[in-house]
Design a protein around this motif. Structure first.
Motif, PDB file in Angstrom:
ATOM      1  N   ASN A 249       0.820  -1.212   0.000  1.00 52.78           N
ATOM      2  CA  ASN A 249       0.000   0.000   0.000  1.00 52.78           C
ATOM      3  C   ASN A 249       0.855   1.265   0.000  1.00 52.78           C
ATOM      4  N   ILE A 250       1.919   1.233  -0.787  1.00 58.79           N
ATOM      5  CA  ILE A 250       2.773   2.409  -0.966  1.00 58.79           C
ATOM      6  C   ILE A 250       2.215   3.214  -2.132  1.00 58.79           C
ATOM      7  N   THR A 251       1.883   4.476  -1.883  1.00 55.24           N
ATOM      8  CA  THR A 251       1.241   5.289  -2.920  1.00 55.24           C
ATOM      9  C   THR A 251       1.989   6.575  -3.239  1.00 55.24           C
ATOM     10  N   GLY A 252       3.071   6.864  -2.521  1.00 56.65           N
ATOM     11  CA  GLY A 252       3.787   8.108  -2.769  1.00 56.65           C
ATOM     12  C   GLY A 252       5.283   7.941  -2.626  1.00 56.65           C
ATOM     13  N   THR A 253       5.995   9.007  -2.986  1.00 55.73           N
ATOM     14  CA  THR A 253       7.456   9.007  -2.888  1.00 55.73           C
ATOM     15  C   THR A 253       7.907  10.254  -2.138  1.00 55.73           C
ATOM     16  N   PRO A 254       9.013  10.168  -1.390  1.00 51.34           N
ATOM     17  CA  PRO A 254       9.724   8.921  -1.125  1.00 51.34           C
ATOM     18  C   PRO A 254       8.998   8.083  -0.080  1.00 51.34           C
ATOM     19  N   THR A 255       9.174   6.790  -0.147  1.00 58.92           N
ATOM     20  CA  THR A 255       8.720   5.885   0.905  1.00 58.92           C
ATOM     21  C   THR A 255       9.896   4.989   1.262  1.00 58.92           C
ATOM     22  N   TYR A 256      10.130   4.841   2.566  1.00 56.11           N
ATOM     23  CA  TYR A 256      11.236   4.025   3.044  1.00 56.11           C
ATOM     24  C   TYR A 256      10.709   2.748   3.700  1.00 56.11           C
ATOM     25  N   ILE A 257      11.547   1.723   3.671  1.00 54.84           N
ATOM     26  CA  ILE A 257      11.306   0.521   4.455  1.00 54.84           C
ATOM     27  C   ILE A 257      12.557   0.285   5.292  1.00 54.84           C
ATOM     28  N   ILE A 258      12.361   0.185   6.597  1.00 59.43           N
ATOM     29  CA  ILE A 258      13.437  -0.181   7.507  1.00 59.43           C
ATOM     30  C   ILE A 258      12.891  -1.257   8.430  1.00 59.43           C
ATOM     31  N   GLY A 259      13.503  -2.411   8.417  1.00 58.02           N
ATOM     32  CA  GLY A 259      12.991  -3.497   9.241  1.00 58.02           C
ATOM     33  C   GLY A 259      11.575  -3.846   8.840  1.00 58.02           C
ATOM     34  N   ASN A 260      10.655  -3.772   9.802  1.00 53.38           N
ATOM     35  CA  ASN A 260       9.248  -4.068   9.524  1.00 53.38           C
ATOM     36  C   ASN A 260       8.391  -2.815   9.488  1.00 53.38           C
ATOM     37  N   GLU A 261       9.031  -1.665   9.256  1.00 50.12           N
ATOM     38  CA  GLU A 261       8.280  -0.409   9.209  1.00 50.12           C
ATOM     39  C   GLU A 261       8.297   0.175   7.804  1.00 50.12           C
ATOM     40  N   ILE A 262       7.127   0.595   7.356  1.00 53.75           N
ATOM     41  CA  ILE A 262       6.984   1.317   6.092  1.00 53.75           C
ATOM     42  C   ILE A 262       6.819   2.788   6.446  1.00 53.75           C
ATOM     43  N   ILE A 263       7.716   3.627   5.943  1.00 58.49           N
ATOM     44  CA  ILE A 263       7.766   5.026   6.367  1.00 58.49           C
ATOM     45  C   ILE A 263       7.474   5.925   5.165  1.00 58.49           C
ATOM     46  N   PRO A 264       6.291   6.495   5.087  1.00 60.60           N
ATOM     47  CA  PRO A 264       5.982   7.401   3.975  1.00 60.60           C
ATOM     48  C   PRO A 264       6.532   8.795   4.217  1.00 60.60           C
ATOM     49  N   GLY A 265       7.067   9.405   3.172  1.00 62.11           N
ATOM     50  CA  GLY A 265       7.495  10.792   3.270  1.00 62.11           C
ATOM     51  C   GLY A 265       8.955  10.968   3.634  1.00 62.11           C
ATOM     52  N   ALA A 266       9.459  12.166   3.337  1.00 64.94           N
ATOM     53  CA  ALA A 266      10.850  12.512   3.658  1.00 64.94           C
ATOM     54  C   ALA A 266      10.917  12.911   5.123  1.00 64.94           C
ATOM     55  N   ILE A 267      11.296  11.982   5.980  1.00 65.79           N
ATOM     56  CA  ILE A 267      11.245  12.219   7.427  1.00 65.79           C
ATOM     57  C   ILE A 267      12.491  12.910   7.957  1.00 65.79           C
ATOM     58  N   GLY A 268      13.514  13.067   7.141  1.00 63.92           N
ATOM     59  CA  GLY A 268      14.707  13.782   7.561  1.00 63.92           C
ATOM     60  C   GLY A 268      15.808  12.868   8.067  1.00 63.92           C
ATOM     61  N   LEU A 269      17.011  13.404   8.058  1.00 67.82           N
ATOM     62  CA  LEU A 269      18.192  12.613   8.403  1.00 67.82           C
ATOM     63  C   LEU A 269      18.162  12.120   9.844  1.00 67.82           C
ATOM     64  N   ASP A 270      17.792  12.976  10.775  1.00 66.95           N
ATOM     65  CA  ASP A 270      17.818  12.585  12.183  1.00 66.95           C
ATOM     66  C   ASP A 270      16.871  11.427  12.462  1.00 66.95           C
ATOM     67  N   GLU A 271      15.668  11.479  11.886  1.00 68.51           N
ATOM     68  CA  GLU A 271      14.701  10.396  12.096  1.00 68.51           C
ATOM     69  C   GLU A 271      15.196   9.094  11.470  1.00 68.51           C
ATOM     70  N   LEU A 272      15.793   9.184  10.299  1.00 69.73           N
ATOM     71  CA  LEU A 272      16.344   7.986   9.667  1.00 69.73           C
ATOM     72  C   LEU A 272      17.443   7.389  10.544  1.00 69.73           C
ATOM     73  N   LYS A 273      18.328   8.245  11.066  1.00 65.40           N
ATOM     74  CA  LYS A 273      19.407   7.752  11.927  1.00 65.40           C
ATOM     75  C   LYS A 273      18.851   7.086  13.185  1.00 65.40           C
ATOM     76  N   THR A 274      17.811   7.678  13.748  1.00 62.36           N
ATOM     77  CA  THR A 274      17.217   7.113  14.960  1.00 62.36           C
ATOM     78  C   THR A 274      16.659   5.725  14.703  1.00 62.36           C
ATOM     79  N   ARG A 275      15.957   5.568  13.600  1.00 63.03           N
ATOM     80  CA  ARG A 275      15.367   4.267  13.289  1.00 63.03           C
ATOM     81  C   ARG A 275      16.451   3.222  12.992  1.00 63.03           C
ATOM     82  N   ILE A 276      17.491   3.641  12.307  1.00 60.94           N
ATOM     83  CA  ILE A 276      18.600   2.722  12.012  1.00 60.94           C
ATOM     84  C   ILE A 276      19.297   2.302  13.307  1.00 60.94           C
TER      85      ILE A 276
END
Length: 289
Positions: A249-276
């Protein structure tokens, strides 16, 4: 438990649905007194109906609840602890988030091989990294363009990160043409990231010609690339992205997948680092505190 108490519990749930708010996203709306009264009356009627139906097999009749008696009790109950609706809203958000994570886990598991092992996808960073970040993007997506520095920083700063880029051209036919060229560039022995950055820093709409020019700057033949754009393997790579997107159910870009989470939208570097970082710490993008 009395009928009044039962009705109170039911009506608190109704009121929470009507006037509760997500503490994570938006303020509470203004209370509509008439709407509240209407829902109270409806709940009372529904409760009485159920009691009457139950009484058909019971030896004793069930008396109808009097709104004049019940309404002050409801008001008193809520006013005695005004934060109850907030707590219910938080509990609801927690439940919904857990359900979303469960659904995402199931969907990702069903498409795991296509997501992580598709032979046509571009892999950047450490191919044996301990965490994988997947991005679905469109070369004409402004938010994707804004997120390119985030990906560049991750590549530069995190030597144990594996990044998978998924061509997901959904904005225009020009995006599809650029994606076809990009698939071919990804298969060639050149620096794909340089090509990727060149397209996203283009001042015009990214189309076939922009993509071919960027590929030519890397030493590839624009003529050969244009001839191969319609190849079956190229179409299959892009089609796989569409199939994954549909399943997840991905309908837009950018969309990220990390682990078992689907993350819609450009969430920014800090949020990406936190999830990683969370993936490394607890195996999930959100660790329990």
């Amino acid at each position: 438990m009395s009928r009044v108490t039962l009705a109170l519990v039911a009506l608190v749930g109704i009121l929470a649905g009507a006037f509760g708010y997500s503490v994570l996203s938006r303020p509470a709306p203004q209370t509509d007194v008439a709407a509240v009264q209407a829902m109270i009356d409806e709940a009372i009627a529904a409760y009485d109906t159920k009691q009457v139906q139950a009484a058909s097999s019971a030896p004793q009749p069930v008396a109808a609840l009097d709104p004049a008696e019940l309404n002050p009790l409801i008001e008193s109950y809520l006013m005695s602890d005004p934060k109850i609706l907030q707590r219910m809203s938080v509990a609801l958000d927690t439940t919904l988030q857990a359900e979303e994570r469960s659904q995402a886990t199931t969907a990702i598991a069903s498409m795991r091989d296509a997501i992580y092992n598709d032979p046509g996808q571009v892999v950047l960073g450490n191919p044996d990294g301990d965490v994988t970040l997947v991005e679905f993007f469109d070369y004409n997506c402004g938010y994707c363009r804004a997120a390119v520095p985030d990906m560049a920083a991750l590549l530069a700063e995190d030597p144990n990160l594996r990044i998978i880029l998924k061509e997901f051209p959904i904005l225009s036919n020009e995006s599809i043409d650029a994606a076809r060229v990009a698939v071919l560039v990804g298969e060639a022995d050149v620096d794909y990231w340089s090509f990727h950055e060149a397209l996203f820093t283009s001042r015009s709409q990214v189309d076939k010609q922009v993509a071919l020019n960027a590929a030519a700057d890397l030493g590839l033949s624009p003529v050969a690339l244009e001839l191969d754009m319609g190849a079956e393997n190229v179409a299959k790579t892009i089609q796989t992205s569409y199939e994954i997107a549909k399943a997840l159910n991905i309908t837009g870009t950018p969309t990220y997948i990390i682990g078992n989470e689907i993350i819609p939208g450009a969430i920014g570097l800090d949020e990406l680092k936190t999830r990683i970082a969370n993936m490394r710490e607890c195996g999930e993008t959100q660790c329990e505190s």
